[in-house]
Design an enzyme around this catalytic site. Sequence first.
Site, PDB file in Angstrom:
ATOM      1  N   TYR A   1      14.567  44.598 127.363  1.00 22.69           N
ATOM      2  CA  TYR A   1      15.740  45.104 127.366  1.00 22.69           C
ATOM      3  C   TYR A   1      16.194  45.321 125.870  1.00 22.69           C
ATOM      4  O   TYR A   1      15.751  44.961 124.701  1.00 22.69           O
ATOM      5  CB  TYR A   1      16.915  44.132 127.855  1.00 22.69           C
ATOM      6  CG  TYR A   1      16.971  42.714 127.346  1.00 22.69           C
ATOM      7  CD1 TYR A   1      17.527  42.426 126.357  1.00 22.69           C
ATOM      8  CD2 TYR A   1      15.981  41.717 128.163  1.00 22.69           C
ATOM      9  CE1 TYR A   1      17.478  41.271 125.525  1.00 22.69           C
ATOM     10  CE2 TYR A   1      16.075  40.484 127.865  1.00 22.69           C
ATOM     11  CZ  TYR A   1      16.854  40.147 126.601  1.00 22.69           C
ATOM     12  OH  TYR A   1      16.668  38.579 125.970  1.00 22.69           O
TER      13      TYR A   1
ATOM     14  N   ASP B   1      19.337  21.789 125.646  1.00 28.07           N
ATOM     15  CA  ASP B   1      17.805  21.355 126.120  1.00 28.07           C
ATOM     16  C   ASP B   1      17.247  20.308 126.006  1.00 28.07           C
ATOM     17  O   ASP B   1      16.458  19.769 126.636  1.00 28.07           O
ATOM     18  CB  ASP B   1      16.760  22.369 125.123  1.00 28.07           C
ATOM     19  CG  ASP B   1      16.516  23.830 125.710  1.00 28.07           C
ATOM     20  OD1 ASP B   1      17.255  24.241 126.702  1.00 28.07           O
ATOM     21  OD2 ASP B   1      15.753  24.583 125.049  1.00 28.07           O
TER      22      ASP B   1
ATOM     23  N   GLU C   1      21.425  19.169 110.799  1.00 28.30           N
ATOM     24  CA  GLU C   1      20.184  20.247 111.125  1.00 28.30           C
ATOM     25  C   GLU C   1      19.220  19.747 110.304  1.00 28.30           C
ATOM     26  O   GLU C   1      19.042  19.709 109.142  1.00 28.30           O
ATOM     27  CB  GLU C   1      20.756  21.388 110.988  1.00 28.30           C
ATOM     28  CG  GLU C   1      19.747  22.576 111.254  1.00 28.30           C
ATOM     29  CD  GLU C   1      18.865  22.415 112.232  1.00 28.30           C
ATOM     30  OE1 GLU C   1      19.289  22.419 113.388  1.00 28.30           O
ATOM     31  OE2 GLU C   1      17.555  22.714 112.029  1.00 28.30           O
ATOM     32  N   GLN C   2      18.070  19.618 110.834  1.00 29.37           N
ATOM     33  CA  GLN C   2      16.639  19.517 110.225  1.00 29.37           C
ATOM     34  C   GLN C   2      16.382  20.684 109.286  1.00 29.37           C
ATOM     35  O   GLN C   2      15.781  20.372 108.081  1.00 29.37           O
ATOM     36  CB  GLN C   2      15.544  19.000 111.047  1.00 29.37           C
ATOM     37  CG  GLN C   2      15.170  20.251 111.936  1.00 29.37           C
ATOM     38  CD  GLN C   2      13.918  19.846 112.758  1.00 29.37           C
ATOM     39  OE1 GLN C   2      13.376  18.694 113.034  1.00 29.37           O
ATOM     40  NE2 GLN C   2      13.467  20.934 113.827  1.00 29.37           N
TER      41      GLN C   2
ATOM     42  N   ARG D   1      19.321  37.123 119.343  1.00 31.21           N
ATOM     43  CA  ARG D   1      19.782  35.596 118.927  1.00 31.21           C
ATOM     44  C   ARG D   1      20.198  35.232 117.629  1.00 31.21           C
ATOM     45  O   ARG D   1      21.032  34.597 117.783  1.00 31.21           O
ATOM     46  CB  ARG D   1      18.263  34.736 119.127  1.00 31.21           C
ATOM     47  CG  ARG D   1      17.971  34.518 120.563  1.00 31.21           C
ATOM     48  CD  ARG D   1      16.424  33.532 120.602  1.00 31.21           C
ATOM     49  NE  ARG D   1      16.133  33.211 121.917  1.00 31.21           N
ATOM     50  CZ  ARG D   1      16.407  32.135 122.530  1.00 31.21           C
ATOM     51  NH1 ARG D   1      17.004  31.229 121.881  1.00 31.21           N
ATOM     52  NH2 ARG D   1      16.217  32.182 123.832  1.00 31.21           N
TER      53      ARG D   1
HETATM   54  P1  FAD Z   1      17.565  24.699 120.349  1.00 28.92           P
HETATM   55  O1  FAD Z   1      17.856  25.931 120.216  1.00 28.92           O
HETATM   56  O2  FAD Z   1      16.160  24.048 120.473  1.00 28.92           O
HETATM   57  O3  FAD Z   1      18.247  23.845 118.845  1.00 28.92           O
HETATM   58  C1  FAD Z   1      17.768  22.364 118.577  1.00 28.92           C
HETATM   59  C2  FAD Z   1      18.210  22.414 117.084  1.00 28.92           C
HETATM   60  O4  FAD Z   1      18.011  21.001 116.853  1.00 28.92           O
HETATM   61  C3  FAD Z   1      17.469  23.212 115.953  1.00 28.92           C
HETATM   62  O5  FAD Z   1      18.031  23.744 115.304  1.00 28.92           O
HETATM   63  C4  FAD Z   1      16.263  22.241 115.588  1.00 28.92           C
HETATM   64  O6  FAD Z   1      15.992  22.659 114.447  1.00 28.92           O
HETATM   65  C5  FAD Z   1      17.202  20.820 115.604  1.00 28.92           C
HETATM   66  N1  FAD Z   1      16.482  19.666 115.601  1.00 28.92           N
HETATM   67  C6  FAD Z   1      15.501  19.230 116.317  1.00 28.92           C
HETATM   68  N2  FAD Z   1      15.132  18.095 115.989  1.00 28.92           N
HETATM   69  C7  FAD Z   1      15.808  17.651 115.184  1.00 28.92           C
HETATM   70  C8  FAD Z   1      15.938  16.321 114.367  1.00 28.92           C
HETATM   71  N3  FAD Z   1      15.254  15.380 114.566  1.00 28.92           N
HETATM   72  N4  FAD Z   1      17.025  16.230 113.413  1.00 28.92           N
HETATM   73  C9  FAD Z   1      18.053  17.384 113.187  1.00 28.92           C
HETATM   74  N5  FAD Z   1      17.835  18.366 113.792  1.00 28.92           N
HETATM   75  C10 FAD Z   1      16.930  18.620 114.515  1.00 28.92           C
HETATM   76  N6  FAD Z   1      18.469  30.869 127.648  1.00 28.92           N
HETATM   77  C11 FAD Z   1      19.582  31.803 127.898  1.00 28.92           C
HETATM   78  O7  FAD Z   1      20.609  31.419 128.144  1.00 28.92           O
HETATM   79  N7  FAD Z   1      19.297  33.227 128.122  1.00 28.92           N
HETATM   80  C12 FAD Z   1      18.105  33.686 127.845  1.00 28.92           C
HETATM   81  O8  FAD Z   1      17.829  34.889 128.051  1.00 28.92           O
HETATM   82  C13 FAD Z   1      16.970  32.813 127.504  1.00 28.92           C
HETATM   83  N8  FAD Z   1      15.953  33.370 127.508  1.00 28.92           N
HETATM   84  C14 FAD Z   1      14.919  32.545 127.139  1.00 28.92           C
HETATM   85  C15 FAD Z   1      13.406  33.088 127.083  1.00 28.92           C
HETATM   86  C16 FAD Z   1      12.318  32.239 126.811  1.00 28.92           C
HETATM   87  C17 FAD Z   1      11.056  32.746 126.601  1.00 28.92           C
HETATM   88  C18 FAD Z   1      12.681  30.693 126.554  1.00 28.92           C
HETATM   89  C19 FAD Z   1      11.447  30.058 125.909  1.00 28.92           C
HETATM   90  C20 FAD Z   1      14.052  30.332 126.518  1.00 28.92           C
HETATM   91  C21 FAD Z   1      14.931  31.178 126.856  1.00 28.92           C
HETATM   92  N9  FAD Z   1      16.347  30.591 127.049  1.00 28.92           N
HETATM   93  C22 FAD Z   1      17.293  31.532 127.514  1.00 28.92           C
HETATM   94  C23 FAD Z   1      16.669  29.181 126.687  1.00 28.92           C
HETATM   95  C24 FAD Z   1      17.181  29.140 125.351  1.00 28.92           C
HETATM   96  O9  FAD Z   1      16.364  29.647 124.341  1.00 28.92           O
HETATM   97  C25 FAD Z   1      17.336  27.486 124.975  1.00 28.92           C
HETATM   98  O10 FAD Z   1      17.928  26.830 126.211  1.00 28.92           O
HETATM   99  C26 FAD Z   1      18.480  27.312 123.999  1.00 28.92           C
HETATM  100  O11 FAD Z   1      18.204  27.733 122.902  1.00 28.92           O
HETATM  101  C27 FAD Z   1      18.780  25.606 123.766  1.00 28.92           C
HETATM  102  O12 FAD Z   1      19.428  25.687 122.746  1.00 28.92           O
HETATM  103  P2  FAD Z   1      19.694  24.159 121.961  1.00 28.92           P
HETATM  104  O13 FAD Z   1      20.703  24.345 120.883  1.00 28.92           O
HETATM  105  O14 FAD Z   1      20.263  23.184 123.138  1.00 28.92           O
HETATM  106  O15 FAD Z   1      18.528  23.849 121.575  1.00 28.92           O
END
Ligand code: FAD
Length: 388
Positions: free
Chosen positions: A215, A295, A33-34, A106
Amino acid sequence: MRQPRIAIVGAGIGGLGLALALLRRGIVPQVYEQATQLGEIGAGISVSPNAVKALADLGLGEALRERADEPPRQRTCHFQTGATLIDIDRSDTVQRYGAPYYQMHRADLHGLLVERIRALAPEALSVGRTLTDLRQHHDRVELTFESGSPASADALIAADGWRSRVRSLVFGVPEPQFSGYVAWRGLVPMERLDDPTLASGSRVSIGPGRLFVHYPVRRGRLLNFVAFARTGRAEIESWSQRGSVSEVAQTLADFHQGVHAILAATPDGQCHKWGLFARAPLPQWTSGRVALLGDAAHPMMPWFGQGAASALEDAVVLARCIVAADDLQHTFARYQDARLARVTMVHNESLQGGERLAGARPDLMSPATVRNEDTLGLFSYDPVTTPI
Ligand code: FAD
């Protein structure tokens, strides 16, 4: 048999979900993790039944029951009058979908994942490690970081979020497009609000070009809100940019009094603003020894609240594939076959979601016309039993 060496880049909900799913199946991955400290932003999240099934597989069913809020109803309301247009009763969610529907902070969800991983294998988590480059070889993938020594693994799972470095290195995807929407988020201590009914249930107030969602989280101690508005002016894509409550209040000037009561009670510094950027679904998530998750694989728009839910589904399905297949090629082929069509459907729907909600004429919105997570059948999915 030798354990596969799995590297996971990113300790968000997706990366940690995969790490825990693997640990519970006897495989110790290495997460990079960065950030120098593990954590999540201060905001709410909806955890729909499909995600709760994934979290139950991670052993978090009981902890969620204790820490999350379970909305009894979800209402869609007219922006001016506050009149209910659609009223979804959530009391029978377990009977209908096989798991509850939760809403929570979260940081609490993220914290639960970190806590369980630390209890099982603290050495699995490395912080302050920013991946900058990778190289695939016939028998391994080599990782380079901004600082610290390089690493090597049998497979790399990129869970590094919507601006994934791995995705751009391996798949070279095009730049995202500004969607035409901005969003603001905030958290309000419940004691600053006079209306006790706000502590239960969740509401979205819809008006042309704008909507306001709120909510309770932390067992009714905080109220989470998100406001969206269509605009011609692009904003940066950042969760940490400060926003101004008076700008939200002005943008939603013709919204009902309940919305303004929440905005007026928002403490200074508790409002953030960002631009929503649209990205097209990818045709594939895997290449050689690299696979995308969360994502990084499907940076969808937030209208259905399914981004993190899909990341957790990915995590459980991929962990099952890693355990079931005896070589990497089959593992990743199974993962992509099991996940791509479903998530592409959700991703495509999410690209239309803004116009359907905020573009709607609220007076025409009814249960018969609405297209949402319920009507699309998203909640019935079970990542634990879906065929792989
Ligand atoms: P992230 O949470 O973005 O995690 C990525 C991680 O990778 C981070 O910790 C980052 O620091 C790390 N990283 C990045 N680049 C590097 C690198 N080069 N080297 C090392 N580490 C790195 N989803 C739901 O299911 N329910 C909801 O109610 C919901 N509401 C939302 C509301 C809004 C307004 C938005 C914008 C999104 C919402 N989402 C919701 C979507 C949800 O927030 C994301 O889909 C989810 O957090 C994605 O998780 P992830 O682990 O894939 O990515």
